[in-house]
Write an enzyme that holds these catalytic residues in place. Structure first.
Site, PDB file in Angstrom:
ATOM      1  N   SER A 137       0.853  -1.192   0.000  1.00 23.02           N
ATOM      2  CA  SER A 137       0.000   0.000   0.000  1.00 23.02           C
ATOM      3  C   SER A 137       0.884   1.235   0.000  1.00 23.02           C
ATOM      4  CB  SER A 137      -0.872   0.012   1.253  1.00 23.02           C
ATOM      5  OG  SER A 137      -1.545   1.258   1.354  1.00 23.02           O
ATOM      6  N   TYR A 151      -1.587  -0.476  10.415  1.00 25.68           N
ATOM      7  CA  TYR A 151      -1.803  -1.050   9.070  1.00 25.68           C
ATOM      8  C   TYR A 151      -0.670  -0.609   8.140  1.00 25.68           C
ATOM      9  CZ  TYR A 151      -3.945  -1.280   4.370  1.00 25.68           C
ATOM     10  OH  TYR A 151      -4.197  -1.485   3.037  1.00 25.68           O
TER      11      TYR A 151
HETATM   12  P1  NDP Z   1     -11.585  -5.998   0.173  1.00 26.69           P
HETATM   13  O1  NDP Z   1     -12.030  -5.836   1.586  1.00 26.69           O
HETATM   14  O2  NDP Z   1     -12.417  -5.433  -0.914  1.00 26.69           O
HETATM   15  O3  NDP Z   1     -11.374  -7.557  -0.139  1.00 26.69           O
HETATM   16  C1  NDP Z   1     -10.602  -8.318   0.726  1.00 26.69           C
HETATM   17  C2  NDP Z   1     -10.540  -9.753   0.239  1.00 26.69           C
HETATM   18  O4  NDP Z   1      -9.696 -10.493   1.125  1.00 26.69           O
HETATM   19  C3  NDP Z   1     -11.881 -10.459   0.248  1.00 26.69           C
HETATM   20  O5  NDP Z   1     -11.880 -11.383  -0.806  1.00 26.69           O
HETATM   21  C4  NDP Z   1     -11.874 -11.186   1.595  1.00 26.69           C
HETATM   22  O6  NDP Z   1     -12.696 -12.341   1.581  1.00 26.69           O
HETATM   23  C5  NDP Z   1     -10.426 -11.583   1.691  1.00 26.69           C
HETATM   24  N1  NDP Z   1      -9.899 -11.822   3.019  1.00 26.69           N
HETATM   25  C6  NDP Z   1      -9.815 -10.957   4.062  1.00 26.69           C
HETATM   26  N2  NDP Z   1      -9.223 -11.539   5.111  1.00 26.69           N
HETATM   27  C7  NDP Z   1      -8.915 -12.798   4.719  1.00 26.69           C
HETATM   28  C8  NDP Z   1      -8.292 -13.893   5.343  1.00 26.69           C
HETATM   29  N3  NDP Z   1      -7.835 -13.830   6.607  1.00 26.69           N
HETATM   30  N4  NDP Z   1      -8.136 -15.045   4.654  1.00 26.69           N
HETATM   31  C9  NDP Z   1      -8.583 -15.142   3.380  1.00 26.69           C
HETATM   32  N5  NDP Z   1      -9.175 -14.135   2.726  1.00 26.69           N
HETATM   33  C10 NDP Z   1      -9.355 -12.987   3.393  1.00 26.69           C
HETATM   34  O7  NDP Z   1     -10.109  -5.414   0.135  1.00 26.69           O
HETATM   35  P2  NDP Z   1      -9.279  -4.708  -1.057  1.00 26.69           P
HETATM   36  O8  NDP Z   1      -9.554  -5.395  -2.323  1.00 26.69           O
HETATM   37  O9  NDP Z   1      -9.481  -3.254  -0.965  1.00 26.69           O
HETATM   38  O10 NDP Z   1      -7.791  -4.990  -0.564  1.00 26.69           O
HETATM   39  C11 NDP Z   1      -6.959  -5.986  -1.155  1.00 26.69           C
HETATM   40  C12 NDP Z   1      -5.527  -5.699  -0.768  1.00 26.69           C
HETATM   41  O11 NDP Z   1      -5.168  -4.397  -1.250  1.00 26.69           O
HETATM   42  C13 NDP Z   1      -5.274  -5.666   0.735  1.00 26.69           C
HETATM   43  O12 NDP Z   1      -4.028  -6.262   1.007  1.00 26.69           O
HETATM   44  C14 NDP Z   1      -5.267  -4.187   1.061  1.00 26.69           C
HETATM   45  O13 NDP Z   1      -4.516  -3.921   2.223  1.00 26.69           O
HETATM   46  C15 NDP Z   1      -4.614  -3.638  -0.190  1.00 26.69           C
HETATM   47  N6  NDP Z   1      -4.865  -2.222  -0.432  1.00 26.69           N
HETATM   48  C16 NDP Z   1      -6.139  -1.754  -0.603  1.00 26.69           C
HETATM   49  C17 NDP Z   1      -6.339  -0.404  -0.828  1.00 26.69           C
HETATM   50  C18 NDP Z   1      -7.695   0.193  -1.006  1.00 26.69           C
HETATM   51  O14 NDP Z   1      -7.816   1.437  -0.998  1.00 26.69           O
HETATM   52  N7  NDP Z   1      -8.740  -0.589  -1.198  1.00 26.69           N
HETATM   53  C19 NDP Z   1      -5.214   0.546  -0.897  1.00 26.69           C
HETATM   54  C20 NDP Z   1      -3.916  -0.065  -0.706  1.00 26.69           C
HETATM   55  C21 NDP Z   1      -3.773  -1.392  -0.487  1.00 26.69           C
HETATM   56  P3  NDP Z   1     -14.079 -12.435   2.429  1.00 26.69           P
HETATM   57  O15 NDP Z   1     -14.876 -11.210   2.105  1.00 26.69           O
HETATM   58  O16 NDP Z   1     -14.731 -13.696   1.985  1.00 26.69           O
HETATM   59  O17 NDP Z   1     -13.703 -12.501   3.879  1.00 26.69           O
END
Ligand code: NDP
Length: 242
Positions: A137, A151
């Site tokens: 990030s 975070y």
């Molecule tokens: P979302 O919340 O939209 O999606 C998260 C995904 O991860 C879902 O599929 C969720 O599944 C899954 N997930 C969460 N925890 C677990 C776990 N312990 N084991 C398995 N699956 C898990 O997040 P984003 O798409 O926004 O984020 C994706 C990545 O990008 C992250 O690493 C985030 O830190 C990073 N990021 C995001 C930014 C943003 O602005 N959105 C900016 C910078 C980085 P389920 O719903 O079934 O639990």
């Protein structure tokens, strides 16, 4: 044989966009998710529509046994040649002094320990020519003051993991890179308690708008492709100038 790529957290958001882009680029996909079965089925259907093979595995990346099962399942499609370490969480936005131990441990558990467990499985199994992309990030260098410093610190650890692992795995022909998104329109911000954070933040983003998941997936797909064959140990910022 098609590349076989594991995407963690592939049911929604950036992970789902990566899974779709990679499938379009010819990858067979195995992705995990934790609880959103409806979203997982939708992503699965989108991948199948591209003609590629896909499996959705309910697996928590913080649990070593479930991670093992995820990679065993992926291996049924052929040698695992790609990993997108993406499953990540935030906790409610707020001052550092209000951070609870439960939220701190959960953020470190998913964003750091989960990434390491998955990278370990990948490193043990991947043949030469494979590649890993860790989703970091822009927070790693901005620090997220007043929002979620813990975070941001976990994401800085992702960058360090990327650099170290790239050096350790280079002799084995495995590349390791990171993509550092800025503020992207996904449901992640709902968990942080500010669902409209992407639009509220638009003023402080040089490009004047949040990013879309597809704009992150393009960078990930490139880093996993042969076009990035000499690229390893780098953090590619995709943040609209942030
Ligand atoms: P979302 O919340 O939209 O999606 C998260 C995904 O991860 C879902 O599929 C969720 O599944 C899954 N997930 C969460 N925890 C677990 C776990 N312990 N084991 C398995 N699956 C898990 O997040 P984003 O798409 O926004 O984020 C994706 C990545 O990008 C992250 O690493 C985030 O830190 C990073 N990021 C995001 C930014 C943003 O602005 N959105 C900016 C910078 C980085 P389920 O719903 O079934 O639990």
């Amino acid at each position: 044989m098609n590349p076989v790529t594991v995407v963690t957290g592939g049911s929604r958001g950036i992970g789902a966009a990566c899974a779709r882009h990679l499938a379009t680029a010819g990858h067979d996909i195995v992705f995990c998710y934790r609880r959103d079965t409806h979203a997982a089925h939708q992503t699965l259907a989108d991948i199948h529509a591209t003609g590629r093979r896909a499996i959705a595995v309910p697996a928590d990346t913080t649990d070593p046994d479930q991670v093992h099962h995820l990679f065993d399942t992926a291996a049924t499609l052929g040698p695992i040649t790609g990993l997108v370490n993406n499953a990540g969480v935030t906790s409610p936005i707020g001052p550092f002094t209000d951070l609870t131990l439960t939220d701190l441990r959960h953020v470190i558990d998913v964003n750091l320990i989960g990434y390491i467990l998955c990278a370990q499985q990948a490193a043990r199994r991947m043949p030469t020519g494979s590649a890993i992309v860790n989703i970091s990030s822009a927070a790693a260098t901005l620090g997220s003051p007043g929002e979620y410093i813990h975070y941001a610190a976990a994401k800085a650890a992702t960058d360090t993991l990327t650099i170290g692992l790239a050096k350790e795995l280079a002799p084995h022909g495995i590349r390791v890179n990171a993509v550092a998104p800025g503020i992207v329109r996904t449901d992640l911000h709902t968990i942080s308690g500010v669902p409209d954070r992407p639009d509220r933040a638009a003023d402080r983003i040089p490009m004047g708008r949040p990013g879309e998941p597809d704009e992150i997936a393009g960078a990930v797909t490139w880093l996993l492709s042969d076009q990035a064959s000499y690229t390893t140990g780098t953090v590619l910022r995709v943040a609209g100038g942030l």
